[in-house]
Design a protein around this motif. Sequence first.
Motif, short mmCIF file in Angstrom:
data_model
loop_
_atom_site.label_atom_id
_atom_site.label_comp_id
_atom_site.label_asym_id
_atom_site.label_seq_id
_atom_site.Cartn_x
_atom_site.Cartn_y
_atom_site.Cartn_z
N VAL A 139 45.01 49.57 32.80
CA VAL A 139 45.36 49.06 34.12
C VAL A 139 46.43 47.99 33.98
CG1 VAL A 139 43.15 49.59 35.18
CG2 VAL A 139 43.45 47.39 34.02
N THR A 140 47.19 47.80 35.04
CA THR A 140 48.22 46.77 35.08
C THR A 140 47.80 45.67 36.04
OG1 THR A 140 49.42 47.79 36.92
CG2 THR A 140 49.98 48.54 34.69
N ILE A 141 48.56 44.58 36.02
CA ILE A 141 48.30 43.48 36.95
C ILE A 141 48.43 43.98 38.38
CG2 ILE A 141 49.08 41.19 37.66
CD1 ILE A 141 50.26 40.90 34.82
N ALA A 142 49.48 44.79 38.64
CA ALA A 142 49.68 45.33 39.98
C ALA A 142 48.50 46.19 40.41
CB ALA A 142 50.98 46.14 40.04
N ASP A 143 47.92 46.96 39.49
CA ASP A 143 46.75 47.78 39.81
C ASP A 143 45.60 46.89 40.30
OD1 ASP A 143 47.99 50.13 39.02
OD2 ASP A 143 47.27 49.98 36.96
N ILE A 144 45.34 45.82 39.55
CA ILE A 144 44.21 44.94 39.89
C ILE A 144 44.40 44.29 41.25
CG2 ILE A 144 42.92 42.89 39.18
CD1 ILE A 144 42.49 45.34 37.38
N VAL A 145 45.57 43.69 41.47
CA VAL A 145 45.81 42.98 42.73
C VAL A 145 45.81 43.95 43.90
CG1 VAL A 145 47.39 41.47 43.99
CG2 VAL A 145 47.11 41.18 41.54
N SER A 146 46.40 45.13 43.72
CA SER A 146 46.47 46.09 44.82
C SER A 146 45.09 46.63 45.18
CB SER A 146 47.41 47.24 44.47
OG SER A 146 46.94 47.96 43.35
N ILE A 147 44.24 46.84 44.18
CA ILE A 147 42.87 47.31 44.45
C ILE A 147 42.10 46.27 45.24
CG2 ILE A 147 40.65 47.80 43.35
CD1 ILE A 147 42.29 49.09 41.06
N ILE A 148 42.18 45.01 44.81
CA ILE A 148 41.46 43.94 45.50
C ILE A 148 41.99 43.77 46.92
CG2 ILE A 148 40.95 41.47 45.47
CD1 ILE A 148 41.13 41.62 42.40
N ALA A 149 43.32 43.82 47.07
CA ALA A 149 43.91 43.68 48.39
C ALA A 149 43.50 44.83 49.31
CB ALA A 149 45.44 43.61 48.28
N ALA A 150 43.43 46.05 48.75
CA ALA A 150 43.05 47.21 49.56
C ALA A 150 41.63 47.07 50.10
CB ALA A 150 43.18 48.47 48.72
N ILE A 151 40.77 46.39 49.34
CA ILE A 151 39.37 46.24 49.76
C ILE A 151 39.21 45.12 50.77
CG2 ILE A 151 37.04 45.67 48.96
CD1 ILE A 151 37.78 46.94 46.27
N PHE A 152 39.92 44.01 50.56
CA PHE A 152 39.62 42.80 51.34
C PHE A 152 40.68 42.41 52.37
CE2 PHE A 152 36.96 42.34 47.57
CZ PHE A 152 35.75 41.96 48.14
N VAL A 153 41.87 43.04 52.32
CA VAL A 153 42.89 42.73 53.32
C VAL A 153 42.77 43.73 54.46
CG1 VAL A 153 45.36 42.57 53.79
CG2 VAL A 153 44.45 41.71 51.63
N ASP A 154 42.68 43.20 55.67
CA ASP A 154 42.51 44.05 56.85
C ASP A 154 43.76 44.91 57.06
OD1 ASP A 154 41.99 45.22 59.26
OD2 ASP A 154 41.86 43.35 60.40
N PRO A 155 43.62 46.23 56.99
CA PRO A 155 44.80 47.09 57.16
C PRO A 155 45.38 47.03 58.56
CG PRO A 155 42.79 48.42 57.11
CD PRO A 155 42.39 47.01 56.75
#
Length: 425
Positions: A139-155
């Motif tokens: 995994v990359t840094i971008a993978d980690i941040v994007s996964i967390i953002a996808a879960i907790f940032v309101d689309p």
Amino acid sequence: MKNMAYDDATEMESDQQELDAMQALRPVPRISIHAFCETEGVSGPIERAGEDRRMAKTHLKIQMGGIATAIDFYQGTPTPNLVIVESHSEPGVLLEQLAQLAQHCDPGTKVVVIGHYNDVGLYRDLIRNGVSEYVVAPVTIADIVSIIAAIFVDPDAKPIGRSIAFVGAKGGTGSSTIAHNVGWAISSLFASEVVVADLDLAFGTANINFDQDPAQGIAEAVFSPERVDEVYLDRLLAQCAQNLSLLAAPSTLERTYDFQPDAFTQIIEVAQRTAPILILDVPHIWSGWSKDTLMRADEVVITATPELANLRNTKNLMDMLKNLRPNDQPPKLILNQTGVLKRPEISVQDFFGPLEIEPLAVIPFDPQLFGHAANNGRMLGEMDAKHPVVATINEIAHVLTGRAEIKTARKAGLGSILGKLRRAK
């Protein structure tokens, strides 16, 4: 040799793709995260992701050990908002381990699994059993941040505007003038809403440059952060042009302006929800809040003049910002006030050579154009829309809004400037 060159080019392209991916990510809200990793190949990117500015509000803890360690840890400890676990277990064993972990998880806890089996069936089983996401290592840094953002940032949340921080490498470099004119150019060229925030509360010049004298401004917001919302901020904004608003500084010395590091965070976050572009005019000081503001900005532009102290300060700023913003593009650099008569100067090549970066623009010294604009409270484009400096400002606006590349802007701006200098001789 060819293979080595190919590998280096491939690695550079991969790094650039990761930086581009990071640029599109939104900040993660204030949550707690625990990660249980079996390998350094996974713990490393998670640790570096935790240092990213988009994760500034999160509270991250990393422990070595997989799901078994997590189960032991949560025997008598409440679970956080998010648990990340790495596992080498085969699909059947992994599902059993996660079932045991689920018995110790609070209802609101999300779980992300980083596995080593690329199995579509496993992915579907995990999602069906309540796992928020399954990712296959590496995994990359971008993978980690994007996964967390996808879960907790309101689309469905409103888009967040892009913040561009301008700062001078030294006092008197013209950073504020460039910032104000670039903001004006973006608003007029692209009919895009722009907010200019003057963060130099004591000596700010935005109100003079835009010929404004608002009764209220950024001081009211920074001293009453609990009141700051979109409605309140709208009352503080002064309209400078059809698509340009100003959050003006008081520019008085009636009080001192000592702030906590996060003093402007709330203002910036609210302002980013009101306009696609937020121009931050950051004064040439080094304090907790100025450092924090530069770290959190989407883009940083450093303005310098061709002198040794400017070169030293630019190098120091770039090194510091690289450490503070490891997953972002390096700051963009503008060399301003070049070609001053009889003044010894560092050449463009000698200035940017040690920095190992291409200039965003090189702007010649033109006291008549800049002086008349400042004294009349007008932008450069209003004084002489066909002037080569105005063309360079417009090129900067194109680059900062993603409508052009630095290389293209640099050639156009630098060519016109060198031609002008040759004519002057």
